[in-house]
Enzyme design. Structure first.
Site, short mmCIF file in Angstrom:
data_model
loop_
_atom_site.label_atom_id
_atom_site.label_comp_id
_atom_site.label_asym_id
_atom_site.label_seq_id
_atom_site.Cartn_x
_atom_site.Cartn_y
_atom_site.Cartn_z
N THR A 64 9.32 3.20 9.45
CA THR A 64 8.34 2.16 9.26
C THR A 64 8.99 0.91 8.72
O THR A 64 9.81 0.99 7.84
CB THR A 64 7.24 2.61 8.27
N GLU A 113 -1.64 -6.64 5.76
CA GLU A 113 -1.96 -8.06 5.72
C GLU A 113 -3.47 -8.28 5.62
O GLU A 113 -4.24 -7.84 6.48
CB GLU A 113 -1.39 -8.76 6.95
#
Length: 404
Positions: free
Chosen positions: A187, A273
């Site tokens: 990741t 985000e």
């Protein structure tokens, strides 16, 4: 096993640092990180499956082909991806780090993160390298963690300790990731360290096992980055008998590594985000591990479901919808769904159909910052968990002007 302080410098032999070198325009944010081991390490890494790969990945693969490394250098603010001189610059970063550390360039893991397609200026890195090495410290993990952040809002810096073969072993990690996250290997960027004595073969296997159930089960927005990498350096300084294959010591190490990676994965998901909530889909009763994983990640990836969670709307139909297109072997007529948070738990679906529930109670549960979505498939013995976040207005704002 317990969590401990120190991040990547918790394990014996490791120092770290993070400074501002000038790649970013914002001088208040550091942009160059280093991790260094006082002794050569066993190393393993996993990389993005995106066909477009950042130049640092190509260089790191070559460097650690012999299973050895001693340092990590990483910049933020520029991904060094899709550039004609990308590999040359990534190799130069290794040479710069090696010169200052007094090691071979091929013993350096190199990584970059930031905007794709912009030429990486090497001069700021070369100029700052002496100061970066001088800043290396046994308490420098948090500084390094801050230096690899891009749109992250929270530092991801953790460690665990456990006993293996009568010796205390520590495993530490820092990670970055907030957007363009839907990994198929590791990741974003994650750097792990340990003082366990472990062979390259065993370390490779352990990292893949841990990543399989942690980082590979994270999704923020369905976009697999070009620069995803997770690496681990093992100094061997804990003094345990070398772990060379499956057995009690190997299983203990994998357990510790998995606990750490899962904790970091949760932090990454929660810091998506624009996110306001961590979402965890916990699937039980799958007919196979594959089916359970497919369902869990399908729910976490659903934009409609993520938007509903942002609005604290108990729209369980979106969960069933995501299960239906997950391409898993599922009898939808046996599926149960419940929402849970620290505010309580509420059943919303039984045997694939809606049941009466208190909408106000459900809303109270869904206003919390960590929400579990429990899906019982009731078809077998397999289970899986996936980690994600809600979809908010701010996600669009952030990515609408990311380069500016």
């Amino acid at each position: 096993m317990e969590f401990t302080e120190g991040g990547v410098t918790a394990a014996q032999g490791f120092t770290a640092a993070g400074i501002y070198c000038g790649i970013r325009k914002n001088k208040s944010k550091s942009d160059l990180a280093m991790i260094y081991s006082s002794v050569p390490c066993t190393v393993s890494a996993v990389y993005t499956q995106n066909l477009v790969k950042g130049a640092p990945i190509l260089v790191t693969r070559k460097n650690i082909a012999d299973g050895k490394a001693q340092a990590v250098i990483c910049n933020s603010g520029n991904a060094n991806t899709c550039n004609a001189d990308g590999e040359e610059k990534a190799q130069r970063m290794c040479e710069i780090a090696a010169k200052e550390l007094g090691i071979a360039p091929q013993d350096v893991v190199v990584a970059s993160t930031g905007v794709i397609g912009q030429v990486l200026p090497i001069e700021p890195i070369e100029t700052a390298a002496p100061a970066l090495v001088k800043a290396l410290s046994p308490t420098g993990s948090e500084a390094a963690a801050k230096a690899i952040m891009t749109t992250d809002t929270e530092v991801k810096n953790m460690a665990v300790k456990l006993t293996i073969g009568g010796k205390t072993v520590k495993i530490g990690g820092i990670a970055k990731g907030s957007g363009m996250i839907h990994p198929n290997m590791a990741t974003m960027l994650c750097f792990l360290t340990t003082d366990a004595a472990i062979s390259t073969c065993a370390l490779n296997a352990a990292l893949k096992e841990a990543v399989h159930v942690s980082f590979n089960m994270v999704s923020i927005d369905g976009d697999t980055s070009t620069n995803d990498m997770t690496s681990i350096l093992a100094s061997g300084l804990a003094g345990n008998e070398e772990i060379t294959g499956d057995g009690e010591d190997y299983r203990l190490f994998v357990k510790g590594l998995t606990v750490l990676c899962t904790a970091l994965a949760r932090k990454v998901a929660k810091d998506g985000e624009g996110a306001t909530k961590l979402l965890v889909c916990r699937v039980t009763g799958g007919r196979s591990e594959k089916d359970a994983r497919l369902v869990a990640k399908s729910v976490i990836c659903s934009s409609l479901f993520k938007a509903a969670m942002f609005g604290a709307d108990a729209n369980w139909g979106r969960v069933l919808c995501a299960i239906g297109y997950a391409d898993a072997d599922v009898d939808v007529g046996t599926v149960d769904v419940a929402f849970e948070s620290k505010a309580g738990r509420i059943e919303v679906c039984k045997n694939g159909a809606g049941i009466d529930f208190d909408e106000e109670e459900a809303k109270k549960i869904l206003t919390q910052d960590e929400i579990n979505v429990d899906v019982a498939l009731n078809g077998g013995e397999f289970k899986a968990s996936a980690f994600g976040c809600d979809l908010t207005y701010d996600y669009v704002k952030i990515n609408g002007d990311y380069r500016t």
